[in-house]
Design a protein around this motif. Structure first.
Motif, mmCIF file in Angstrom:
data_model
loop_
_atom_site.group_PDB
_atom_site.id
_atom_site.type_symbol
_atom_site.label_atom_id
_atom_site.label_comp_id
_atom_site.label_asym_id
_atom_site.label_seq_id
_atom_site.Cartn_x
_atom_site.Cartn_y
_atom_site.Cartn_z
ATOM 1 N N GLY A 253 0.829 -1.205 0.051
ATOM 2 C CA GLY A 253 0.033 0.140 0.056
ATOM 3 C C GLY A 253 0.752 1.320 0.003
ATOM 4 N N SER A 254 1.900 1.330 0.684
ATOM 5 C CA SER A 254 2.888 2.150 0.870
ATOM 6 C C SER A 254 3.501 2.608 -0.650
ATOM 7 C CB SER A 254 3.935 2.087 1.915
ATOM 8 O OG SER A 254 4.904 3.062 1.982
ATOM 9 N N LEU A 255 3.982 1.580 -1.105
ATOM 10 C CA LEU A 255 4.196 1.673 -2.510
ATOM 11 C C LEU A 255 3.330 2.311 -3.640
ATOM 12 C CD1 LEU A 255 6.495 -1.708 -3.115
ATOM 13 C CD2 LEU A 255 7.409 0.592 -2.775
ATOM 14 N N GLY A 256 2.314 1.753 -3.391
ATOM 15 C CA GLY A 256 1.228 2.637 -4.326
ATOM 16 C C GLY A 256 0.991 3.917 -3.841
ATOM 17 N N GLN A 257 0.987 4.267 -2.775
ATOM 18 C CA GLN A 257 0.741 5.472 -2.285
ATOM 19 C C GLN A 257 1.908 6.500 -2.939
ATOM 20 O OE1 GLN A 257 0.948 6.231 2.168
ATOM 21 N NE2 GLN A 257 -0.315 7.834 1.761
ATOM 22 N N SER A 258 3.163 5.849 -2.538
ATOM 23 C CA SER A 258 4.305 6.769 -2.890
ATOM 24 C C SER A 258 4.285 7.051 -4.421
ATOM 25 C CB SER A 258 5.611 6.149 -2.643
ATOM 26 O OG SER A 258 5.875 4.817 -3.126
ATOM 27 N N TYR A 259 3.907 6.100 -5.256
ATOM 28 C CA TYR A 259 3.673 6.064 -6.864
ATOM 29 C C TYR A 259 2.596 6.758 -7.325
ATOM 30 C CZ TYR A 259 7.854 3.116 -7.068
ATOM 31 O OH TYR A 259 9.477 2.582 -6.990
ATOM 32 N N ALA A 260 1.677 7.125 -6.230
ATOM 33 C CA ALA A 260 0.343 7.572 -6.779
ATOM 34 C C ALA A 260 -0.210 6.579 -7.620
ATOM 35 C CB ALA A 260 0.444 9.036 -7.160
ATOM 36 N N VAL A 261 -0.201 5.438 -7.480
ATOM 37 C CA VAL A 261 -1.004 4.500 -8.287
ATOM 38 C C VAL A 261 -2.144 3.863 -7.281
ATOM 39 C CG1 VAL A 261 -1.033 1.933 -9.273
ATOM 40 C CG2 VAL A 261 1.142 3.661 -9.536
ATOM 41 N N ASP A 262 -3.343 3.948 -7.795
ATOM 42 C CA ASP A 262 -4.662 3.623 -7.130
ATOM 43 C C ASP A 262 -4.703 2.194 -7.517
ATOM 44 O OD1 ASP A 262 -7.989 4.820 -6.581
ATOM 45 O OD2 ASP A 262 -6.819 3.186 -5.714
#
Lengths: 96, 707
Positions: B609-618
């Motif tokens: 989830g953190s990776l997704g958040q940091s890459y702004a990927v939903d």
């Protein structure tokens, strides 16, 4: 396993030896046969602990169960004591 | 001697979407306390009667005094006699766990009110003798003798197992010779009666020349009231049976005293046995019949593995839906309630940083703690079932040979296997190990078991970088975990646990019995409450810290406090940027990776989830496999290729190994601290970080030549 092979009869191995002449230990003692402890080949500290567990020279025990890696369960009256293979091989017996 | 006294699940591919925030510091539960001197009673060993004397007492008399004299009652007995069950029946949730002075051995103690008196009850580790062979036995022995910083007991409650009456009497002889007032608590008499070898307490007491004997059932608590009444009646002294001689252990060499009188004690025990009626001592029992199967050389191992598998599945498969409910529906319900409360004050109250603090900090931290209750509760239930039934002692015997290479008890297999489901209940399972050094060693190894939470990270990166061989990569991670446990175990044995040697295995097997569910559930609830009290402070505090760091804007246009849009623009992002270069030798010196690893320190489930958040990927409702093959995977591939100079796959392997080896989660750290103290917890965290870094660097520097 029959205990006939271990009986002291003329021309046969004495009650405290296996058929190939080695001292009989808990590890190679037949199941459900009364035997008397004649010696414990451990260092003094652990030999004393065996004594405190009730396994001492002169005590009558029966091997009731064989487990993996040479482990044995011995019965001393109503008590059941589990021994690893090496410890079982260090307790010398004479069949009754 | 080894003494007794106490798989990867790929179906769990979804992750829990935890959010982090501020929390308030909750009161800490003291763990590293010491068994303090609250009084100094002693026994007068003159004559044939043991007396409780205040010769060396530092307290004033009971009545009319500002200093209340708390009697100290020490419970001592062989392993597996039901002593701790009985102790828990007496004290329940009022018992506390403390370290014995200068050791990592845990003593359980608590205050018991009898009339207008308050007694200090101490439960000791199981021991076969007052001549110890392990630190745990040494603490028990010292507690009985009032040595090495432990106060003298006012009375000793000797807990004896009737099914092993001869050995029990030998042990009792040693206790009686200490000259303290002594009361005998007979356990397992119901089992002995069924085998035709029951003992009449009154008859035994008569054979002991009046030493009080009380029959107690530790599982149900039956007899405990009478036991405490009997203790109250005999605090001033109990008879010394003929044939035994009191000794002042301060005046003798304890080892020499124990050894020199051993034959006399056995003779005395034999004489006592002659006077009590025992029948059918050598009958084949139900336990013997069960052992023919469960200790069989082949089937014993199969049965053991089957039971381990069931335990593992229970803590993962059964716990999963409960955790999902807590993290989903229950969280939403709580959040709804808080939101409703805030809107009472103002329609815009939910836009404030305070709302963020409450919802994303305090509530988030509490929910996180609650999500661990299902696996912990199930683990405690399984452990209690295995222990109370008598099987766990057999498990130690079955696995003894396999664990001997690490000089560990056979029961060490259980926590390590459970760790592949979740490290937290695995740490709880270390309680079953009888030796405190082994408990610490296994506790330090458990974090290297690859838990299911790490699986989500493996899946995303495996499918992002090794699509066609993703399954093999995930499998190899588990192989690496096993190798790591063995390797670190050998290293720790040589460096930190040099005094831990393989001991001859000789253990008295307790009879099988049916656990009592009510008692079992009561003890589980107590343990769960202990976990909540002990773990919640560190978990909630760290989650709060994460929220603060992510909420403080670090750049001009980042937004206001608590409303930072892009985490890279927060203080958290600045910290991630600062930490990132450390990972340059491992090929992933990218702030996205370091930010994810920092978040993963709190819980591995949030790394993805953190990776997704940091890459702004939903990623929405995508599974990890879909995320790895989709836009998140593409973003990670791009970052890793850049940071590694074109060796993205090597960097991915390094990242995976780092994820495997470093701290599993905050809850694990909290439980390590609770069980073993802050020093061991810090050492374990440090060991994990160092091992993870070395592995990651070695992997990248080696694999970049081929990947």
């Amino acid at each position: 396993m029959s205990n006939q092979k271990f009986r002291s009869t003329p021309g046969r191995a004495p009650a405290g030896q296996t058929p190939d002449g080695k001292p009989l230990t808990v590890r190679d003692c037949p199941l459900h046969v009364d035997a008397t402890i004649t010696g414990i080949r451990l260092d003094p500290q652990h030999r004393f602990r065996m004594l405190e567990l009730g396994l001492r020279v002169g005590t009558t025990i029966r091997v009731t169960q064989r487990s993996n890696a040479g482990g044995r369960v011995v019965a001393r009256g109503p008590e059941r004591i589990a021994l690893d293979g090496q410890t079982a091989a260090s307790i010398l017996l004479n069949l009754k | 001697m080894s003494h007794s006294n106490s798989e990867p699940n790929p179906s769990m591919g979804h992750s829990h979407s935890h959010r982090r925030g501020l929390s308030v510091l909750l009161p800490e539960r003291p763990h590293k306390g010491h068994d303090q001197t609250d009084h100094a009673g002693s026994a007068n060993k003159a004559g044939n009667t043991t007396n409780a004397s205040t010769q060396t007492s530092v307290s004033a008399p009971l009545h009319g005094s500002h200093h209340v004299h708390q009697r100290r009652i020490v419970f001592i007995g062989n392993p597996n006699v039901g002593k701790s069950s009985m102790f828990n029946q007496l004290l329940g949730a009022k018992s506390r766990v403390m370290n014995a002075p200068g050791t990592t051995v845990l003593l359980e103690r608590g205050s018991y009110t009898y009339g207008d008196e308050t007694w200090n009850l101490i439960d000791t580790p199981g021991t076969y003798s007052l001549l110890p062979l392990s630190p745990d036995e040494e603490v028990a022995s010292q507690a009985a003798m009032g040595m090495n910083g432990q106060p003298n007991p006012d009375l000793i409650a000797a807990v004896l197992d009737v099914t092993n009456i001869a050995r029990s009497l030998y042990f009792l002889a040693m206790i009686l010779e200490l000259g303290r007032p002594t009361v005998v608590a007979l356990t397992m008499n119901d089992l002995a009666r069924r085998a035709g070898a029951g003992v009449d307490p009154a008859e035994l007491s008569q054979s002991l020349d009046g030493v009080p004997v009380v029959e107690v059932d530790g599982r149900t608590g039956k007899g405990t009231d009478l036991l405490m009444e009997t203790i109250a009646q005999h605090l001033n002294g109990t008879p010394m049976p003929h044939g035994l001689k009191a000794v002042d252990t301060n005046d003798v060499d304890v080892a020499q005293w124990v050894e020199s009188r051993a034959d006399d004690r056995f003779e005395w025990a034999a004489q006592v046995l002659e006077h009590i009626s025992l029948e059918n001592r050598a009958r084949v029992t139900l336990s013997d019949r069960l052992d023919r199967v469960l200790l069989n050389p082949v089937f014993g191992i199969i049965a053991f593995l089957a039971i381990m598998f069931l335990t593992f599945q229970a803590t993962t498969w059964l716990a999963g839906p409960m955790q999902d409910w807590i993290d989903g529906s229950f969280r939403a319900w709580c959040e709804g309630g808080v939101t409703h409360l805030f809107t009472w004050f103002s329609p815009t109250a939910t836009d404030t940083w305070f709302y963020g603090l409450i919802v994303n900090g305090i509530l988030d931290g509490c929910i996180t703690v609650l999500t661990f209750l299902p696996p912990m509760g199930i683990m405690f239930i399984m452990l209690s079932l295995l222990e109370d039934s008598g099987y766990l002692a057999r498990a130690a015997f079955v696995m003894d040979r396999a664990m001997r290479s690490l000089h560990l008890d056979g029961r060490a297999f259980l926590p390590i296997v459970i760790g592949f489901g979740c490290n937290l209940p695995a740490l709880a399972a270390t309680r079953t190990l009888p030796d405190s050094r082994q408990r610490v060693l296994v506790g330090m190894l458990v974090p290297f078991s690859s838990c299911t939470a790490r699986l989500s990270v493996y899946l995303v990166l495996a499918y992002a970088f090794f699509r066609d061989q993703a399954g093999l990569v995930v499998f190899l991670m588990y192989v690496a975990s096993v190798l790591l446990i063995l390797g670190v175990g050998i290293l720790l044995r040589k460096v930190k646990f040099r005094d831990l040697h393989s001991e001859p295995f000789a253990m008295s097997l307790p009879p099988y019995q049916v656990p009592r569910l009510v008692t079992l559930l009561q003890s589980v609830l107590i343990k769960l409450w202990d976990f909540v009290k002990g773990a919640s402070s560190i978990i909630v505090t760290m989650i709060a810290l994460m929220w603060v760091l992510q909420g403080i804007p670090a750049t001009a246009n980042a937004g206001s406090f608590g409303h930072v849009e892009n985490v890279h623009d927060s203080v958290y992002g600045v910290v991630a940027d600062t930490v990132a270069p450390v990972f340059a030798p491992a090929g992933f010196d990218d702030w996205h990776a370091s930010a994810a690893l920092m978040t993963g320190f709190v819980a591995k489930e949030v790394v993805v989830g953190s990776l997704g958040q940091s890459y702004a990927v939903d990623s929405g409702d995508e599974t990890e496999i879909q995320q790895g093959e989709g836009s998140l995977g593409a973003a990670i591939r791009h970052s890793f290729d850049e940071s590694s100079g074109g060796h993205g796959q090597a960097a991915a392997v390094a990242f995976l190994l780092f994820t495997l080896a470093y701290t599993p989660c905050l809850a694990t750290v909290a439980e390590l601290r609770r069980q073993f103290g802050g020093r061991i917890a810090l050492q374990t965290v440090g060991l994990g970080l160092i091992t993870a870094y070395i592995l990651a660097v070695l992997a990248f520097q080696t694999l970049r030549w081929v990947l």
